[in-house]
Design an enzyme around this catalytic site. Structure first.
Site, PDB file in Angstrom:
ATOM      1  N   LYS A 128       0.834  -1.208   0.000  1.00  0.00           N
ATOM      2  CA  LYS A 128       0.000   0.000   0.000  1.00  0.00           C
ATOM      3  C   LYS A 128       0.865   1.253   0.000  1.00  0.00           C
ATOM      4  CE  LYS A 128      -3.919  -2.192   2.275  1.00  0.00           C
ATOM      5  NZ  LYS A 128      -3.400  -3.564   2.333  1.00  0.00           N
ATOM      6  N   GLN A 172      -4.896  -2.189   9.684  1.00  0.00           N
ATOM      7  CA  GLN A 172      -4.619  -3.478   9.047  1.00  0.00           C
ATOM      8  C   GLN A 172      -5.225  -4.615   9.870  1.00  0.00           C
ATOM      9  OE1 GLN A 172      -2.900  -4.370   6.101  1.00  0.00           O
ATOM     10  NE2 GLN A 172      -3.762  -6.342   6.625  1.00  0.00           N
ATOM     11  N   ASP A 195     -11.573   2.691   4.062  1.00  0.00           N
ATOM     12  CA  ASP A 195     -11.888   1.267   3.915  1.00  0.00           C
ATOM     13  C   ASP A 195     -13.389   1.023   3.826  1.00  0.00           C
ATOM     14  OD1 ASP A 195      -9.742  -0.390   3.566  1.00  0.00           O
ATOM     15  OD2 ASP A 195      -9.331  -0.641   5.682  1.00  0.00           O
TER      16      ASP A 195
END
Length: 368
Positions: A128, A172, A195
Site C-alpha cells: 500500500k 490493518q 476502507d
C-alpha cells in the site's frame, strides 16, 4: 482489506457508476460428481485484500452432473484484466492528485495502523505504501507491538483523525485476539474511513436514498470491473457467494443499488449450485478453492472471482499456487467474461483504496 485494507437508489447503471468512481472511465472493448465437502472459513483469508470472512462451514453438495456433460459455449470466456484496469485507475488518480496539488497545495494523505508483526500484514502495508508513492499520495504509518492495548491503538487513530494532512485512515486486519475489532474500526472518523468499514458507512450503503461516504474497496473494485467492461447490471440476476462484512454483503448491496435482482449463497444455503446457475452475474467471495464448477454456471454468465486460495503444487518453487473460488478451466468454457486469479480482483483493491483516499481529500477541501 481493513485494512491496513452508493449512492441513492439509482435508475440506471451509468448513474451508479458515477457514484462509485469520480474519475474518467475508459471502457474496454471485449476482445460434479456428487461430492460432499465441509470447509471451515478461518479469519483471515487474505491476499492484498485483507479480508476477514466470518468463521463458518460450507455443508453443501456439488451437482451430480459430470463436467463432461456440462453445457458450454463454443469459445472461451473473455478475460477481465484487473491488472490493466487497476493501472488505468492509478493513472487517473495520479493525474487528479497533481491537479488537486496545483490548485490548492493539498496532497492527499493515507495513514495505516499496523498492530503486531505478521509477515502477510507487513507485506500488505508495504504494498500500500508503494502504491501511494506511485500516485503521489503521502503515506503515514503507525507500527504497534502485538501486546499493545486497545487504548493505545485508539489513541493513534484519534491523532490521525485530528491531523489535517491525513485524509484516509485504515487499520490493518486481523487485529490481535485481545482487541475488539468493531470498537477499533468505529474509532476511525467516518470522514476518513477509506476502507468503508465504519458502521455508518455500511448502514448508509444498505439504505435506499442514502449516500455512504466510502464503499469497501474490494466490492467496489468488483463493480468497477463490470462498469469498465461495459457489462450491464440493471435488470440482471446476480448471485453473491459468501456473506462477509468485507466483501459479500457490500457486494450484494452494490448490485442491488445498480438494480440487479440479487441472491446470496452462504454456508447454510441448500443446493447452492441450482441458485448460482440462474445468475447472469456471479461474484464469489467464499474462500473455498474451486468451489464453483463449470456446471454451476449459466452459459454466458459473467464471473467475478474474489477468492485467493493456496493449493499444493509440487511444480511451484513455493510449493503452492494460488487459485480462486471458481474452477477457472471449467468456468471459462461456460462464462462470457471471467476474472483470473491472480490478476483479477486483487489489483483492484489497492486501486480503490487510492481512489477513496483521493475522494476524501477532494471532499474535505471541497475540490471538484
Amino acid at each position: 482489506m481493513a485494512s491496513t485494507l452508493l449512492s441513492p437508489d439509482c435508475s440506471t447503471s451509468a448513474t451508479t457508476a458515477r457514484h462509485l468512481i469520480p474519475l474518467t472511465r475508459k471502457l474496454l472493448c471485449p476482445t460434479t460428481r456428487l461430492v460432499s465437502f465441509e470447509r471451515s472459513l478461518s479469519s483471515p483469508w487474505t491476499p492484498s485484500l485483507c479480508l476477514s470472512p466470518s468463521v463458518s462451514k460450507y455443508r453443501t453438495a456439488v451437482s451430480a452432473a459430470d463436467s463432461s456433460s456440462m453445457t458450454t459455449t463454443a469459445t472461451t470466456a473473455n478475460i477481465i484484466d484487473g491488472k490493466l484496469i487497476s493501472k488505468q485507475i492509478k493513472d487517473e488518480v495520479s493525474a487528479e492528485v497533481v491537479r488537486l496539488k496545483e490548485a490548492t497545495g493539498v496532497v492527499p494523505g493515507l495513514a495505516v495502523i499496523l498492530v503486531g508483526s505478521r509477515k502477510d500484514s507487513q507485506t500488505y502495508v508495504r504494498n500500500k505504501k508503494k502504491a501511494c508513492e506511485a500516485v503521489g499520495i503521502k503515506s503515514y504509518e503507525a507500527n504497534l507491538p502485538e501486546d499493545c492495548t486497545e487504548a493505545e491503538v485508539l489513541r493513534h487513530i484519534e491523532e490521525f483523525n485530528k491531523d489535517p494532512e491525513v485524509h484516509g485512515i485504515l487499520v490493518q486486519l486481523p487485529l490481535p485476539r485481545h482487541m475488539n475489532e468493531e470498537r477499533i474500526l468505529t474509532g476511525v472518523s467516518i470522514q476518513k474511513d477509506v476502507d468503508g468499514f465504519h458502521p455508518l458507512n455500511i448502514g448508509r450503503l444498505a439504505m435506499q436514498g442514502r449516500d455512504p461516504l466510502f464503499v469497501p474497496c474490494t466490492p467496489k473494485g468488483c463493480i468497477e470491473l463490470l462498469h469498465r467492461y461495459n457489462i450491464d447490471i440493471k435488470e440482471k440476476r446476480a448471485v453473491v457467494i459468501g456473506r462477509s462484512n468485507i466483501v459479500g454483503m457490500p457486494a450484494a448491496l452494490l448490485l442491488q443499488k445498480a438494480n440487479a435482482t440479487v441472491s446470496m449463497v452462504h454456508s447454510y444455503t441448500k443446493f447452492p449450485e441450482e441458485i448460482t446457475r440462474q445468475a447472469d452475474i456471479v461474484i464469489s467471495a467464499a474462500g473455498v478453492a474451486n468451489l464453483v464448477r463449470g456446471d454451476w454456471l449459466k452459459p454466458g454468465a459473467v464471473v467475478i472471482d474474489v477468492g485467493i486460495n493456496p493449493v499444493d503444487d509440487a511444480d511451484s518453487p513455493r510449493g503452492y499456487r494460488l487459485v480462486g473460488d471458481v474452477n477457472f478451466e471449467e468456468a471459462s468454457k461456460v462464462a462470457s467474461y471471467i476474472t483470473p486469479v491472480p490478476g483479477g480482483v486483487g489489483p483492484m483493491t489497492i486501486a480503490m483504496l487510492l481512489s477513496n483516499t483521493l475522494l476524501s481529500a477532494q471532499r474535505i477541501h471541497n475540490f471538484k
